[in-house]
Design an enzyme around this catalytic site. Structure first.
Site, PDB file in Angstrom:
ATOM      1  N   THR A  59       0.809  -1.218   0.000  1.00  0.00           N
ATOM      2  CA  THR A  59       0.000   0.000   0.000  1.00  0.00           C
ATOM      3  C   THR A  59       0.845   1.273   0.000  1.00  0.00           C
ATOM      4  O   THR A  59       0.308   2.367  -0.238  1.00  0.00           O
ATOM      5  CB  THR A  59      -0.953   0.001   1.208  1.00  0.00           C
ATOM      6  OG1 THR A  59      -0.285  -0.556   2.352  1.00  0.00           O
ATOM      7  CG2 THR A  59      -2.183  -0.847   0.918  1.00  0.00           C
ATOM      8  N   GLU A  60       2.145   1.146   0.310  1.00  0.00           N
ATOM      9  CA  GLU A  60       3.079   2.264   0.160  1.00  0.00           C
ATOM     10  C   GLU A  60       4.476   1.714  -0.070  1.00  0.00           C
ATOM     11  O   GLU A  60       4.892   0.759   0.583  1.00  0.00           O
ATOM     12  CB  GLU A  60       3.130   3.160   1.413  1.00  0.00           C
ATOM     13  CG  GLU A  60       1.944   4.062   1.625  1.00  0.00           C
ATOM     14  CD  GLU A  60       2.124   4.952   2.849  1.00  0.00           C
ATOM     15  OE1 GLU A  60       3.285   5.293   3.177  1.00  0.00           O
ATOM     16  OE2 GLU A  60       1.113   5.291   3.477  1.00  0.00           O
ATOM     17  N   ASN A  61       5.189   2.359  -0.985  1.00  0.00           N
ATOM     18  CA  ASN A  61       6.604   2.096  -1.194  1.00  0.00           C
ATOM     19  C   ASN A  61       7.125   3.209  -2.094  1.00  0.00           C
ATOM     20  O   ASN A  61       6.584   3.433  -3.177  1.00  0.00           O
ATOM     21  CB  ASN A  61       6.822   0.730  -1.857  1.00  0.00           C
ATOM     22  CG  ASN A  61       8.277   0.440  -2.161  1.00  0.00           C
ATOM     23  OD1 ASN A  61       8.667   0.250  -3.315  1.00  0.00           O
ATOM     24  ND2 ASN A  61       9.111   0.419  -1.137  1.00  0.00           N
TER      25      ASN A  61
END
Length: 486
Positions: free
Chosen positions: A393-395
């Site tokens: 969901t985030e990177n």
């Protein structure tokens, strides 16, 4: 004779230690080719593949990118925290005005080839006065969702991404157990509002990061520094709130099986600086368990056991916990090396590994590129929370000069591909943080995470050269499956 035995014993210990260190090193650090080291093994980062229905997207939080919209700014925990709590006394202001430019920004997503977008609902703007929802703001989010669907982009909505109304903060926020029902009520009402337009839902973003920022290092509001007992209580309440939101939504949903709900867990590994130093091992284990292990244990067993030297041990049991994630949202950036230091308070410090690549492997944030950790985090989730799908969901990378973003994307996507294809991790999507530069919490506008650069004066968006590899991978992924269909 005794001297010879001692010498042989020392030699044996040295050999064993070197062998152990080589094993540890090879498992934690892959041999990336930097173009200058002949002895390194070449890793072909082009050898990647992803599932056919994989989601490719970007992620954002409302406060960091939207601005106030058409009305006067509303008060939130973060607006009150500024500017004293922000680097160089900065204010978020209109941020990058995503509120008005959402159509343009969604078109940018489409241009990249994205088919998904994770964003948060601005609780502060939606409910500026307790119990009173702003219909204009709700209408705005309906328009955003309509535009996403028009562009064939799947939405993923987050209910809480660090920001909430000031009235909630002034009543002690998540520190007060009686406030949980207020957050649950808001989340359920938002589900009812957007049930027909969204099917992927994140309850709470990074509970341990929120807890750490608010009650350990004090860089998030309310800035209660070094308060581990408050931190553990808030962590318990956030996990409890997740369960209540999940169960409530599944109860009221017209088609509960059509809606996937999960918590978003950030994983920063805490590794010992010296694997042979028992004090480094101990300190890294304590930190990793407090920030990662206890939460994963809770969702596996239903039992939370939080412990930290010098604080009260906190336990909490909710046997519903293992049944309240249809997926896990994994936010991954890097890892920390922990070195025990008796002269520090607390008695450890975070250090960084130095190798032949030097500072080139550091991001603008105080941590290095560490793609191996994304692989490790996926495998850990697979092993500890088996049969639960994962979304990245985030990177992303803070890279002011855009001279490492291309390398970051190549290596991290390669690590993700290995996790899927070699370790059999059920990863169903990847959301880069973020589409455009935004207000990076305590760092203000100094950190440039965006695939697109933003001129804060003109609000003009420009695709960075280092971002083009992301576009290239999505294009190749789609071409691969289109050819198969032919």
């Amino acid at each position: 004779m005794v001297t010879l035995v001692i010498i042989l014993f020392i030699i044996t210990i040295v050999i064993i230690c070197r062998w152990y260190l080589s094993r540890v090193h090879s498992s934690l650090y892959w041999c990336w080719d930097n173009g200058i080291e002949e002895k390194r093994i070449f890793i072909d980062t082009n050898k990647i593949s992803f599932p056919e229905n994989f989601l490719w997207g970007t992620a954002a939080a409302s406060y960091q990118c939207e601005g106030p919209g058409d009305k006067a700014p509303v008060a939130s925990n973060w607006s009150e925290w500024e500017p004293a709590g922000i680097k160089n006394g900065q204010r978020c202001g209109i941020a990058v005005d995503h509120y008005h430019k959402y159509k343009e920004d969604i078109q940018l997503m489409s241009t990249l080839g994205c088919n998904a977008y994770r964003f948060s609902l601005a609780w502060d703007k939606i409910e500026p006065i307790e119990g009173q929802y702003d219909e204009d703001i709700l209408a705005h989010y309906h328009d955003v969702l309509k535009e996403l669907h028009r562009q064939s982009i799947i939405p993923m909505i987050t209910f809480h991404h660090f920001v909430h109304p000031l009235w909630f903060e002034q009543s002690s926020g998540f520190l007060e157990s009686s406030n949980l029902e207020k957050f649950v009520r808001f989340s359920v009402d938002m589900f009812r509002e957007f049930e027909d337009e969204c099917h992927l839902w994140c309850t709470i973003n990074e509970p341990e990061v929120y807890v750490s920022g608010c009650y350990f290092n004090g860089i998030f509001p309310p800035g209660h520094k070094a308060q581990p007992n408050e931190a553990s209580l808030v962590l318990q309440h956030l996990l409890q709130a997740h369960i209540d939101v999940y169960d409530s939504i599944k109860t009221i949903a017209r088609q509960p099986d059509q809606h996937s709900i999960g918590i978003v867990k950030d994983i920063f590994q805490f590794d010992p600086c010296n694997p042979l130093n028992p004090l480094d091992l101990y300190a890294s284990h304590i930190l990793d368990y407090a920030m990662n292990g206890c939460i994963l244990d809770f969702f596996r067993t239903g039992h939370l056991k939080w412990t930290m030297p010098g604080s009260v041990q906190r336990t909490y049991t909710n046997l519903r916990a293992p049944h309240t994630n249809d997926f896990i949202g994994l936010n991954y950036y890097s890892h920390f090396l922990v070195q025990f230091n008796l002269f520090k308070k607390p008695p450890f410090e975070i250090v960084h590994r130095h190798d032949d690549s030097g500072s080139a492997l550091m991001t603008d944030m105080p941590y290095p590129l560490y793609p191996e950790g994304l692989y490790r985090a996926c495998v850990r989730l697979k092993n500890e929370l088996s049969r639960i799908p994962i979304y990245i969901t985030e990177n992303g990378i803070a890279d002011r000069f855009d001279d490492r973003r291309h390398l970051f994307l190549r290596r991290y996507l390669y690590a993700l591909s290995r996790a899927i294809n070699e370790a059999d991790c059920d990863v169903r999507g990847y959301f880069y943080w973020s589409l455009i530069d935004n207000f990076e919490w305590a760092e203000g506008f100094d950190m440039k995470f965006g695939l697109y650069d933003v001129d804060l004066q003109t609000q003009q968006r420009t695709l960075r050269d280092g971002s083009k590899y992301f576009q290239y991978v999505i294009q190749k992924h789609r071409e691969k499956y289109e050819k198969k269909k032919l």
